[in-house]
Design a protein around this motif. Structure first.
Motif, PDB file in Angstrom:
ATOM      1  N   GLY A 193       0.834  -1.209   0.000  1.00  0.00           N
ATOM      2  CA  GLY A 193       0.000   0.000   0.000  1.00  0.00           C
ATOM      3  C   GLY A 193       0.855   1.240   0.000  1.00  0.00           C
ATOM      4  O   GLY A 193       2.083   1.171  -0.004  1.00  0.00           O
ATOM      5  N   GLU A 265      10.597   0.500  -4.392  1.00  0.00           N
ATOM      6  CA  GLU A 265       9.869   1.243  -5.430  1.00  0.00           C
ATOM      7  C   GLU A 265       9.196   2.492  -4.861  1.00  0.00           C
ATOM      8  O   GLU A 265       7.991   2.665  -4.988  1.00  0.00           O
ATOM      9  CB  GLU A 265       8.782   0.346  -6.040  1.00  0.00           C
ATOM     10  CG  GLU A 265       9.257  -0.984  -6.562  1.00  0.00           C
ATOM     11  CD  GLU A 265       8.095  -1.948  -6.881  1.00  0.00           C
ATOM     12  OE1 GLU A 265       6.923  -1.611  -6.616  1.00  0.00           O
ATOM     13  OE2 GLU A 265       8.377  -3.037  -7.384  1.00  0.00           O
ATOM     14  N   ARG A 268       5.925   8.460  -3.766  1.00  0.00           N
ATOM     15  CA  ARG A 268       5.492   9.622  -3.001  1.00  0.00           C
ATOM     16  C   ARG A 268       6.611  10.255  -2.181  1.00  0.00           C
ATOM     17  O   ARG A 268       6.796  11.463  -2.182  1.00  0.00           O
ATOM     18  CB  ARG A 268       4.354   9.190  -2.075  1.00  0.00           C
ATOM     19  CG  ARG A 268       3.680  10.326  -1.357  1.00  0.00           C
ATOM     20  CD  ARG A 268       2.770   9.800  -0.238  1.00  0.00           C
ATOM     21  NE  ARG A 268       1.936   8.702  -0.632  1.00  0.00           N
ATOM     22  CZ  ARG A 268       0.689   8.811  -1.084  1.00  0.00           C
ATOM     23  NH1 ARG A 268       0.136   9.986  -1.197  1.00  0.00           N
ATOM     24  NH2 ARG A 268       0.006   7.739  -1.418  1.00  0.00           N
ATOM     25  N   MET A 366      -1.945  12.742 -11.954  1.00  0.00           N
ATOM     26  CA  MET A 366      -3.355  12.336 -11.955  1.00  0.00           C
ATOM     27  C   MET A 366      -4.247  13.424 -12.540  1.00  0.00           C
ATOM     28  O   MET A 366      -5.476  13.338 -12.456  1.00  0.00           O
ATOM     29  CB  MET A 366      -3.807  12.021 -10.518  1.00  0.00           C
ATOM     30  CG  MET A 366      -3.110  10.807  -9.934  1.00  0.00           C
ATOM     31  SD  MET A 366      -3.534  10.531  -8.195  1.00  0.00           S
ATOM     32  CE  MET A 366      -5.192   9.856  -8.330  1.00  0.00           C
TER      33      MET A 366
HETATM   34  N1  LLP Z   1       4.994   0.088  -6.410  1.00  0.00           N
HETATM   35  C1  LLP Z   1       3.750  -0.290  -6.744  1.00  0.00           C
HETATM   36  C2  LLP Z   1       3.532  -1.607  -7.335  1.00  0.00           C
HETATM   37  C3  LLP Z   1       2.680   0.587  -6.521  1.00  0.00           C
HETATM   38  O1  LLP Z   1       1.444   0.201  -6.843  1.00  0.00           O
HETATM   39  C4  LLP Z   1       2.925   1.871  -5.956  1.00  0.00           C
HETATM   40  C5  LLP Z   1       1.834   2.813  -5.719  1.00  0.00           C
HETATM   41  C6  LLP Z   1       4.252   2.224  -5.641  1.00  0.00           C
HETATM   42  C7  LLP Z   1       5.257   1.297  -5.878  1.00  0.00           C
HETATM   43  C8  LLP Z   1       4.633   3.558  -5.071  1.00  0.00           C
HETATM   44  O2  LLP Z   1       4.144   3.726  -3.796  1.00  0.00           O
HETATM   45  P1  LLP Z   1       4.551   5.032  -2.922  1.00  0.00           P
HETATM   46  O3  LLP Z   1       6.010   4.938  -2.591  1.00  0.00           O
HETATM   47  O4  LLP Z   1       4.249   6.209  -3.760  1.00  0.00           O
HETATM   48  O5  LLP Z   1       3.694   4.934  -1.717  1.00  0.00           O
HETATM   49  N2  LLP Z   1      -2.869   8.041  -6.019  1.00  0.00           N
HETATM   50  C9  LLP Z   1      -2.695   7.634  -4.631  1.00  0.00           C
HETATM   51  C10 LLP Z   1      -1.538   6.691  -4.461  1.00  0.00           C
HETATM   52  C11 LLP Z   1      -1.636   5.419  -5.284  1.00  0.00           C
HETATM   53  C12 LLP Z   1      -0.463   4.524  -5.096  1.00  0.00           C
HETATM   54  C13 LLP Z   1      -0.537   3.364  -6.000  1.00  0.00           C
HETATM   55  N3  LLP Z   1       0.610   2.526  -5.996  1.00  0.00           N
HETATM   56  C14 LLP Z   1      -2.534   8.878  -3.767  1.00  0.00           C
HETATM   57  O6  LLP Z   1      -2.590   9.982  -4.307  1.00  0.00           O
HETATM   58  O7  LLP Z   1      -2.431   8.786  -2.560  1.00  0.00           O
END
Ligand code: LLP
Length: 406
Positions: A193, A265, A268, A366
């Motif tokens: 998540g 990965e 954010r 987005m």
């Molecule tokens: N890897 C995979 C397979 C993912 O699905 C995602 C995010 C990430 C890495 C990166 O995650 P982070 O480090 O950014 O948490 N639009 C939503 C966030 C959706 C995230 C989807 N997947 C928001 O604005 O909060």
């Protein structure tokens, strides 16, 4: 007091490039990336920036120059990384719905790894690779069934979510992958998540994955890397976000003595707090029950409040002790869900500039053209220089793809 991005006043940037405007600090991008590299230096890490957070070519290029790899989820994102000069051999391709065309594109580019999310995807990838006379490097995305304790729309590691292969099916899936001639098993991955504010689910997911790694090793299935998915959450308001050094120390301890390199990965946490959305107040409207500050940015520029009830800090770009009001900060879109912030105490008069903070991630990426609005420009600031890294769309851009008018 006028507020700055690095050495440049937001007011000056808004005058030069117009509003709404996304402004990114290059230095903040560098620092966030280096923070990961240093924290995880004991784990042979490959930091793969999750392009979905912000796919601007200059941001990708900057991370590529710092040595980053990339996590992608579509042929479009792979094309962006390649166009920005990113190294194909550091690209991970995730996602539940990879098409034949996307697989061909990624195989021909020579990416590092396909994060495969289902048995039918394994079969399809094997067929496509055989047809191209290639061997596809793969990892299976395992769903560790851990509650990430985040917003339900961005929680991905539970049994009820569409992502990954269930823990219970993992051995069978790896055995199957092992039997397919045009696949080469290189890794194992999970992603539970986004915007995680608690470290324990991340650590628990890692533990579960390593138990599986040990089980598979007894069956002759070994890995080059383990990929623990996205990064930690960021501060939007007053969240207690996990300490990266603590996360790294826990992972390093768990990986000790294993011949596994680490892939992460993060999206954010690399870009989120490097970005600000600058918007101008069009009207201040005193309703019967509420005040509204109507700005020139809207939900098409920043979907997060409408979609996840997300909080973004909003402040005046030039606070001079002006009187404050309590108001909803809203856009011009014809939906009640179009708000940037609710019940904010803010100094805002017609013509003022407001800064919407933490808008580096999942904001421009987005954005849409809803209500036939042009997408905003993006500026990257480095010290006292600014580059216009994406120009504002024009009305001609909005009409450009339409054909065959009745
Ligand atoms: N890897 C995979 C397979 C993912 O699905 C995602 C995010 C990430 C890495 C990166 O995650 P982070 O480090 O950014 O948490 N639009 C939503 C966030 C959706 C995230 C989807 N997947 C928001 O604005 O909060």
């Amino acid at each position: 007091m006028t507020k700055l991005c690095e050495h440049l006043p937001f007011v000056q940037l808004a005058e030069q490039y117009g509003t709404p405007l996304y402004v990114y600090s290059q230095n903040a991008l560098t620092q966030a990336y280096q923070h990961y590299v240093h924290a995880f230096s004991g784990c042979r890490p490959l930091i793969c920036y999750a392009v979905k957070a912000n796919g601007n070519l200059s941001i990708i290029k900057h991370f590529a120059q710092l040595g980053s790899g990339f996590d992608t989820v579509s042929g479009g994102e792979i094309a962006r990384v390649l166009a920005a000069g990113g190294d194909a051999s550091k690209i991970i391709f995730s996602g539940v719905g990879k098409t034949v065309a996307e697989m061909e594109f990624a195989l021909n580019a020579g990416i590092k790894c396909f994060n495969v999310e289902s048995l039918p995807e394994l079969d399809r990838l094997n067929e496509v690779a055989a047809r191209l006379d290639k061997i596809a490097p793969i990892s299976l995305r395992i769903n560790p069934d851990v509650d990430a304790k985040t917003h339900p729309y961005i929680s991905t590691g539970l049994k009820a979510n569409k992502f990954g292969i269930a823990m219970a099916d993992a051995e069978r899936a790896y055995q199957h992958a092992h039997s397919l001639k045009n696949l080469r098993i290189v890794g194992i991955d999970c992603h539970i998540g986004s915007q995680l504010t608690d470290l324990s689910p991340l650590v628990e997911a890692c533990e579960r994955m390593l138990n599986l790694v040990d089980k598979l090793a007894t069956q002759g299935i070994v890995f080059e890397h383990i990929d623990l998915g996205g990064g930690v959450g960021i501060v939007y308001k007053d969240e207690n976000v996990p300490d990266l050094a603590q996360y790294a120390a826990a992972v390093e301890k768990m990986l000790a003595g294993r011949n596994l390199s680490l892939v992460l990965e993060p999206g954010r946490s690399l870009v989120g707090n490097a970005g600000t959305l600058v918007t101008r107040v069009e009207y201040v409207k005193h309703g019967e029950e509420k005040n509204f500050v109507v700005v020139d940015a809207a939900m098409n520029d920043l979907m997060r409040p409408a979609l996840y009830q997300a909080y973004h800090h909003i402040e005046n770009a030039a606070e001079n002790g002006q009187p404050e009001i309590v108001a909803d900060v809203v856009g011009a879109i014809c939906e009640t869900g179009d708000f940037i912030g609710k019940e904010r105490k803010i100094a805002a008069q017609q013509g003022d500039l407001l800064l919407v903070r933490s808008a580096g991630a999942y904001a421009a990426s987005m954005a849409s053209n809803y209500n036939a609005r042009c997408r905003a420009a993006e500026v990257l600031v480095n010290g006292d220089t600014a580059r216009l890294v994406r120009k504002r769309e024009t009305l001609d851009d909005l009409l450009a793809n339409e054909r065959d008018l009745l």
